[in-house]
Each structure stands twice: as C-alpha cells, then as structure tokens.
Write an enzyme that holds these catalytic residues in place. Structure first.
Site, PDB file in Angstrom:
ATOM      1  N   ARG A 102       0.879  -1.181   0.000  1.00 12.35           N
ATOM      2  CA  ARG A 102       0.000   0.000   0.000  1.00 12.35           C
ATOM      3  C   ARG A 102       0.910   1.221   0.000  1.00 12.35           C
ATOM      4  O   ARG A 102       1.701   1.416   0.918  1.00 12.35           O
ATOM      5  CB  ARG A 102      -0.905   0.010   1.232  1.00 12.35           C
ATOM      6  CG  ARG A 102      -1.558   1.370   1.452  1.00 12.35           C
ATOM      7  CD  ARG A 102      -2.675   1.349   2.463  1.00 12.35           C
ATOM      8  NE  ARG A 102      -3.845   0.678   1.917  1.00 12.35           N
ATOM      9  CZ  ARG A 102      -5.069   0.772   2.450  1.00 12.35           C
ATOM     10  NH1 ARG A 102      -5.259   1.502   3.524  1.00 12.35           N
ATOM     11  NH2 ARG A 102      -6.074   0.130   1.906  1.00 12.35           N
ATOM     12  N   HIS A 129      -7.435   0.783  -6.431  1.00 12.61           N
ATOM     13  CA  HIS A 129      -7.621  -0.081  -5.256  1.00 12.61           C
ATOM     14  C   HIS A 129      -8.277  -1.388  -5.729  1.00 12.61           C
ATOM     15  O   HIS A 129      -9.452  -1.651  -5.442  1.00 12.61           O
ATOM     16  CB  HIS A 129      -8.493   0.644  -4.234  1.00 12.61           C
ATOM     17  CG  HIS A 129      -8.427   0.084  -2.845  1.00 12.61           C
ATOM     18  ND1 HIS A 129      -7.650  -1.023  -2.521  1.00 12.61           N
ATOM     19  CD2 HIS A 129      -9.027   0.475  -1.680  1.00 12.61           C
ATOM     20  CE1 HIS A 129      -7.789  -1.282  -1.233  1.00 12.61           C
ATOM     21  NE2 HIS A 129      -8.612  -0.395  -0.700  1.00 12.61           N
ATOM     22  N   GLN A 132     -10.096  -3.888  -3.214  1.00 12.95           N
ATOM     23  CA  GLN A 132     -11.396  -3.410  -2.750  1.00 12.95           C
ATOM     24  C   GLN A 132     -12.471  -3.690  -3.797  1.00 12.95           C
ATOM     25  O   GLN A 132     -13.564  -4.171  -3.477  1.00 12.95           O
ATOM     26  CB  GLN A 132     -11.326  -1.890  -2.466  1.00 12.95           C
ATOM     27  CG  GLN A 132     -12.651  -1.288  -2.039  1.00 12.95           C
ATOM     28  CD  GLN A 132     -13.092  -1.758  -0.664  1.00 12.95           C
ATOM     29  OE1 GLN A 132     -12.324  -1.697   0.288  1.00 12.95           O
ATOM     30  NE2 GLN A 132     -14.323  -2.234  -0.547  1.00 12.95           N
ATOM     31  N   ASP A 219     -17.198   7.480  -1.532  1.00 16.96           N
ATOM     32  CA  ASP A 219     -15.917   7.381  -0.822  1.00 16.96           C
ATOM     33  C   ASP A 219     -15.609   8.774  -0.257  1.00 16.96           C
ATOM     34  O   ASP A 219     -16.240   9.761  -0.638  1.00 16.96           O
ATOM     35  CB  ASP A 219     -14.828   6.920  -1.815  1.00 16.96           C
ATOM     36  CG  ASP A 219     -13.468   6.709  -1.159  1.00 16.96           C
ATOM     37  OD1 ASP A 219     -13.413   6.582   0.086  1.00 16.96           O
ATOM     38  OD2 ASP A 219     -12.454   6.670  -1.891  1.00 16.96           O
ATOM     39  N   CYS A 259     -16.347   1.885   0.586  1.00 15.45           N
ATOM     40  CA  CYS A 259     -15.145   1.083   0.857  1.00 15.45           C
ATOM     41  C   CYS A 259     -14.714   1.200   2.312  1.00 15.45           C
ATOM     42  O   CYS A 259     -14.013   0.330   2.804  1.00 15.45           O
ATOM     43  CB  CYS A 259     -14.021   1.516  -0.077  1.00 15.45           C
ATOM     44  SG  CYS A 259     -13.653   3.277   0.002  1.00 15.45           S
ATOM     45  N   ARG A 287     -13.746  -8.437   1.697  1.00 16.30           N
ATOM     46  CA  ARG A 287     -12.320  -8.181   1.455  1.00 16.30           C
ATOM     47  C   ARG A 287     -11.523  -9.449   1.779  1.00 16.30           C
ATOM     48  O   ARG A 287     -10.599  -9.830   1.070  1.00 16.30           O
ATOM     49  CB  ARG A 287     -11.817  -7.027   2.353  1.00 16.30           C
ATOM     50  CG  ARG A 287     -12.392  -5.659   2.028  1.00 16.30           C
ATOM     51  CD  ARG A 287     -11.902  -5.131   0.702  1.00 16.30           C
ATOM     52  NE  ARG A 287     -10.457  -5.068   0.606  1.00 16.30           N
ATOM     53  CZ  ARG A 287      -9.686  -4.078   1.055  1.00 16.30           C
ATOM     54  NH1 ARG A 287     -10.233  -3.021   1.623  1.00 16.30           N
ATOM     55  NH2 ARG A 287      -8.361  -4.107   0.910  1.00 16.30           N
TER      56      ARG A 287
HETATM   57  N1  NVA Z   1      -9.891   6.964  -1.454  1.00 18.87           N
HETATM   58  C1  NVA Z   1      -9.548   6.467  -0.140  1.00 18.87           C
HETATM   59  C2  NVA Z   1      -9.819   4.996  -0.056  1.00 18.87           C
HETATM   60  C3  NVA Z   1      -9.546   4.378   1.276  1.00 18.87           C
HETATM   61  C4  NVA Z   1      -9.799   2.898   1.289  1.00 18.87           C
HETATM   62  C5  NVA Z   1      -8.096   6.751   0.143  1.00 18.87           C
HETATM   63  O1  NVA Z   1      -7.268   6.588  -0.762  1.00 18.87           O
HETATM   64  O2  NVA Z   1      -7.779   7.192   1.248  1.00 18.87           O
HETATM   65  N1   CP Z   2     -11.208   0.047   2.394  1.00 27.01           N
HETATM   66  C1   CP Z   2      -9.952  -0.052   2.845  1.00 27.01           C
HETATM   67  O1   CP Z   2      -9.010  -0.308   2.090  1.00 27.01           O
HETATM   68  O2   CP Z   2      -9.815   0.122   4.189  1.00 27.01           O
HETATM   69  P1   CP Z   2      -8.459   0.314   4.996  1.00 27.01           P
HETATM   70  O3   CP Z   2      -7.873   1.650   4.572  1.00 27.01           O
HETATM   71  O4   CP Z   2      -8.865   0.293   6.425  1.00 27.01           O
HETATM   72  O5   CP Z   2      -7.526  -0.802   4.647  1.00 27.01           O
END
Ligand code: NVA
Ligand code: CP
Length: 300
Positions: A102, A129, A132, A219, A259, A287
């Site tokens: 990540r 992502h 997800q 989101d 998400c 997930r």
């Molecule tokens: N768009 C959000 C998704 C989190 C799962 C982010 O990148 O923070």
């Molecule tokens: N939706 C998602 O990826 O959640 P986290 O940021 O908690 O991993």
C-alpha cells in the site's frame, strides 16, 4: 496472472474466476472447512499509509490459508530511509512468497513487480484499489445475483476508488455513472476507455448519476495523502453526498456501498449509512474472501 497491480491487467474471465473462488472460500469458511491452500507460504505487507481492513483481512486471510503474513511498516523498513525499490524488491523476493504493498505512486507497485521475482499485490495506491473492487464485485453479485443490466453510480471524488470501479464495472458489463465536481474527474485514460465502451458516463449532476441506479457507491472527499486539502475539498464536494432525499431517484431496491472508512455527514448521511449497514459490512467482510482468492491464485 502473475501479479495484481491494477484491475485493468486482468481479463473478464480472470476477474470472474477470482470471484468464483472467493465465493467458494466464503462457503468453506462458513461451513468450518479449513484447507491449507497456502501452507508454509509467507506474505510480506508493506504499508506506507494507514489501514484497518486491508491489513487485518490480509493477515487473517493468510493465517486461514495456513500461511504467515508479516506487517512491514515503511517507517521501520530501510525503504523509509531511501533504500531503492529495486534493491528492496530483490531482497524480499529471497525471503517471501508474495508481497502486498500500500503506497502512494502506482509506479512503485509496478517497480516492485518488475525488480522482484514474487507475486505483487496492490493494496491501494493513489491510482487504484483493485482488492477493494474485487470484494465490491463479489458483494454486488451476492446481493443482486448478476452484473447484467445493472447500473452503478459513484458519487464523489474521481479517485483511486472511482478508477477501479470504472474498470470493474466495464469488465463485468455493468453501466456506471460517475458524478464528480469539475477538476476531480477520474483518470483521463480510463474515462476515455470507459466512455468508448458505452458503459461509462461522467457527469457533474448527482441526480443524473443516481437516476435508476441499482448500486450507489461513495468514498471520502479527501483521501489519504490529501489531508492538507481537507477544508478546500469540503467546499468543492458539498452536495456530492448520498442522502435520504436524493436516494429516492435510485431504484427502490438500491444497494449502497462504501469502501470505508466513512465520514458520516460528508459523502454519506448517517441515516443512509445505517439503513444500508448490512450491505456495507458484508462488503467489508468480503475483502477477506476476495483477497484469499487472489493469494491462492497468485501464490499457490
Ligand atoms: N480513497 C480512499 C480509499 C480508502 C480505502 C483513500 O485513498 O484514502
Ligand atoms: N477500504 C480499505 O481499504 O480500508 P483500509 O484503509 O482500512 O484498509
């Protein structure tokens, strides 16, 4: 399929095959059937951003498959002190059987795959992502029984989620409408690709996007890494919200997805969120199943 770097790399058949395996693994788990599909395998998980779901579902999932997962915070790795990806990837490839990352730049995930010699899984970048959206597709099929003829509406920022949802929808044959403010469109190449498929519409109007929708998705307005823009974004995204009023434009049996983490009162009201908690938390659970399927496909 050697890696999961972005959904666009997978064919429709590969996506469906992951979803089918995910359904099977969910069934086996619910019925107490435990199989060590990844006995003795090790997954490294590099996190340059926070996580609740991704970290815990990968770690728990690997344990359930008979393997082992290592949480590697970038604060502790030498990568945080400037050791190049090329070197880190080659070193970790000699210890591990798979790597989940990540991070911010999509290029970093691509580079890990290029320089390493083990499967790499994208656990979220600024661009996409995929894990997800595999769970999201699994959830949609679970609730709606099919993808055929469905319309999804994504309300909010044209961010990593919007990008992956466009790909997921088009590949499975769903219509998708994205409502976002000007200047916050999804990735331009994806918009072109999706529009040419005839399945994607991008609009400024939340009502237009929601009209007759089977699935609503939203989101956060400010993603991880955009914390300094939070205030400015609140002004831009005001109105890009799923609420009791505008949801009436969607189908009566509409499902609502997020998400997570969610910011109640911003992209979604507390009322709508709680009325659809059933779908949203099934989505979060999925997930686990979807990622177990990805790991089995890549690491077995
Ligand atoms: N768009 C959000 C998704 C989190 C799962 C982010 O990148 O923070
Ligand atoms: N939706 C998602 O990826 O959640 P986290 O940021 O908690 O991993």
């Amino acid at each position: 399929m050697k890696h999961l770097l972005k959904l666009g790399d997978l064919s429709r058949e590969e996506i469906l095959s992951i979803l089918n395996l995910a359904d099977q693994l969910k069934f086996e788990r619910a019925n107490g059937i435990q199989k060590d599909y990844l006995k003795g395998k090790k997954l490294g998980m590099i996190f340059q951003k926070s996580s609740t779901r991704t970290r815990v579902s990968f770690e728990a999932g690997m344990y359930e498959l008979g393997g082992y997962a290592l949480f590697l915070s970038s604060h502790d790795l030498q990568i945080g002190r400037g050791e190049p990806v090329q070197d880190t990837a080659r070193v970790l490839s000699r210890y591990l059987d798979g790597l989940m990352i990540r991070t911010f730049a999509q290029q970093e995930v691509e580079d890990f795959a290029k320089y390493g010699s083990i499967p790499v899984i994208n656990g979220l970048t600024d661009y996409c992502h995929p894990c997800q959206v595999l769970a999201d597709l699994m959830t949609i099929r679970e609730f709606k029984g099919t993808f055929k003829g469905l319309k999804m509406a994504f309300i909010g920022d044209g961010n990593n989620m919007a990008n992956s949802l466009i790909v997921g929808a088009v590949k499975t044959g769903m219509n998708i409408a994205v409502a976002c403010p000007e200047g916050y469109d999804p990735d331009a190449e994806l918009v072109k690709w999706g529009t040419e498929s005839g399945l994607l519409t991008v609009t400024r109007s939340v009502e237009e996007a929601m009209e007759g929708a089977d699935v609503l998705y939203t989101d956060v307005w400010a993603s991880m890494g955009q914390e300094s823009e939070k205030k400015a974004r609140e002004a831009v995204f005001k109105g890009y919200q799923i609420n009791e009023k505008n949801i009436k434009g969607a189908k009566d049996d509409v499902m609502v997805m997020h998400c997570l983490p969610a910011h109640r009162g911003e992209e979604i009201t507390n009322e709508v969120f709680e009325a659809h908690a059933n779908e949203i938390f099934e989505e979060a659970e999925n997930r686990l199943h979807a990622q177990k399927a990805v790991m089995v496909k890549l690491m077995r």
